[in-house]
Design a protein around this motif. Sequence first.
Motif, short mmCIF file in Angstrom:
data_model
loop_
_atom_site.label_atom_id
_atom_site.label_comp_id
_atom_site.label_asym_id
_atom_site.label_seq_id
_atom_site.Cartn_x
_atom_site.Cartn_y
_atom_site.Cartn_z
N GLN A 86 0.83 -1.21 0.00
CA GLN A 86 0.00 0.00 0.00
C GLN A 86 0.86 1.25 0.00
O GLN A 86 0.56 2.23 -0.71
CB GLN A 86 -0.92 0.00 1.22
N LEU A 87 1.94 1.25 0.76
CA LEU A 87 2.84 2.41 0.78
C LEU A 87 3.43 2.65 -0.60
O LEU A 87 3.52 3.80 -1.05
CB LEU A 87 3.95 2.18 1.81
N LEU A 101 0.77 4.18 -2.96
CA LEU A 101 0.49 5.59 -2.69
C LEU A 101 1.61 6.48 -3.19
O LEU A 101 1.37 7.59 -3.67
CB LEU A 101 0.25 5.79 -1.19
N ILE A 102 2.85 6.01 -3.10
CA ILE A 102 3.96 6.77 -3.67
C ILE A 102 3.81 6.82 -5.19
O ILE A 102 4.03 7.87 -5.82
CB ILE A 102 5.32 6.14 -3.29
N ARG A 103 3.43 5.71 -5.78
CA ARG A 103 3.31 5.63 -7.24
C ARG A 103 2.33 6.67 -7.79
O ARG A 103 2.59 7.27 -8.85
CB ARG A 103 2.86 4.22 -7.65
N ILE A 104 1.24 6.90 -7.09
CA ILE A 104 0.25 7.87 -7.58
C ILE A 104 0.49 9.27 -7.03
O ILE A 104 -0.28 10.19 -7.30
CB ILE A 104 -1.19 7.41 -7.25
N GLY A 105 1.55 9.43 -6.23
CA GLY A 105 1.89 10.77 -5.73
C GLY A 105 1.01 11.26 -4.61
O GLY A 105 0.95 12.47 -4.35
N ASP A 106 0.35 10.35 -3.90
CA ASP A 106 -0.53 10.75 -2.79
C ASP A 106 0.29 10.77 -1.50
O ASP A 106 0.29 9.82 -0.72
CB ASP A 106 -1.69 9.76 -2.68
N ILE A 107 0.97 11.88 -1.25
CA ILE A 107 1.86 11.97 -0.09
C ILE A 107 1.09 12.03 1.23
O ILE A 107 1.46 11.35 2.19
CB ILE A 107 2.82 13.16 -0.23
N PRO A 108 0.00 12.81 1.33
CA PRO A 108 -0.79 12.75 2.57
C PRO A 108 -1.34 11.34 2.84
O PRO A 108 -1.35 10.87 3.98
CB PRO A 108 -1.92 13.76 2.33
N GLY A 109 -1.79 10.66 1.77
CA GLY A 109 -2.27 9.30 1.93
C GLY A 109 -1.16 8.36 2.36
O GLY A 109 -1.36 7.47 3.20
N PHE A 110 0.03 8.56 1.79
CA PHE A 110 1.20 7.76 2.19
C PHE A 110 1.50 7.96 3.67
O PHE A 110 1.74 6.99 4.40
CB PHE A 110 2.42 8.17 1.35
N THR A 111 1.47 9.20 4.13
CA THR A 111 1.80 9.50 5.52
C THR A 111 0.78 8.87 6.47
O THR A 111 1.14 8.32 7.52
CB THR A 111 1.88 11.02 5.74
N ALA A 112 -0.49 8.94 6.09
CA ALA A 112 -1.53 8.32 6.92
C ALA A 112 -1.36 6.80 6.98
O ALA A 112 -1.48 6.19 8.05
CB ALA A 112 -2.91 8.68 6.38
N HIS A 136 0.81 1.80 9.67
CA HIS A 136 1.73 0.67 9.54
C HIS A 136 2.75 0.65 10.68
O HIS A 136 3.01 -0.41 11.27
CB HIS A 136 2.46 0.76 8.19
N ILE A 137 3.31 1.80 11.00
CA ILE A 137 4.30 1.86 12.08
C ILE A 137 3.64 1.56 13.42
O ILE A 137 4.19 0.82 14.25
CB ILE A 137 4.99 3.24 12.10
N ALA A 138 2.45 2.09 13.65
CA ALA A 138 1.73 1.80 14.89
C ALA A 138 1.47 0.31 15.03
O ALA A 138 1.59 -0.27 16.12
CB ALA A 138 0.42 2.59 14.95
#
Length: 237
Positions: free
Chosen positions: A187-188, A191-202, A207-209
């Motif tokens: 998923q990460l 999201l990078i592939r489509i340039g969705d940086i806010p979505g990547f961060t969310a 994922h980290i949690a």
Amino acid sequence: MSTADYGLPGASAADRVYQALRDAIVEGRYRAGTMLGEAALAAQFTVSRTPVRSALLRLQSEGWIIIYPKRGALVQGISERARADLADARLVLESSSIGQASADVLDRLVVELERSIEQQRDALAAGDVRRYIDLTIAFHRHFVEAGHNDVLLELNDRLADRQRSVLFAAGERLLAEREQMLAEHQQLIDLIRIGDIPGFTAALHDHIAHTYAASVPPVMFSRPVGEGAYRSISVGR
């Protein structure tokens, strides 16, 4: 066991003992609460007590052990608070670095990450936790590399052993939840592939949690809303 089994050729006995003990603590072979004695360690590594004492002092300065005179050295685990702090730091490092990366860098990054996903899948299928941990640490390091900020990359690398320790402690869970872990990594990438940086961060936040089993606060960014004015926004759940 000889210190020749550890470290680079030419390293001092103290350095070799230090590296061997550090690896054992980080990888969970010496668990939190284990008491290490100078005499036993000296015998184990076939060295005198002097390099053992030097190695233990170094490990204590890094927070891996606490030395009790005439008793030994007590191995310290990573506390719940420290795990949460580490997860928070990783979110900031990785999300901010991706946010700074150019489109060309992100395109090249996606190719590297896709290759890593396949290697992670093979490692998990083989039950090779050590290999998977090495790969996932490298996977997340790619995010920080993308920002081309040497200071952030240095900070990232200084946290690597703590990251490794948390992952080794969660080794059985990582295997049990391997499909979910791989899906989160994929998923990460998507999201990078489509340039969705806010979505990547969310998604990175969640994922980290999940990986660290820790509560992670959202990332706060300042976005310009006019000349000389900024609005704070929160990214993460």
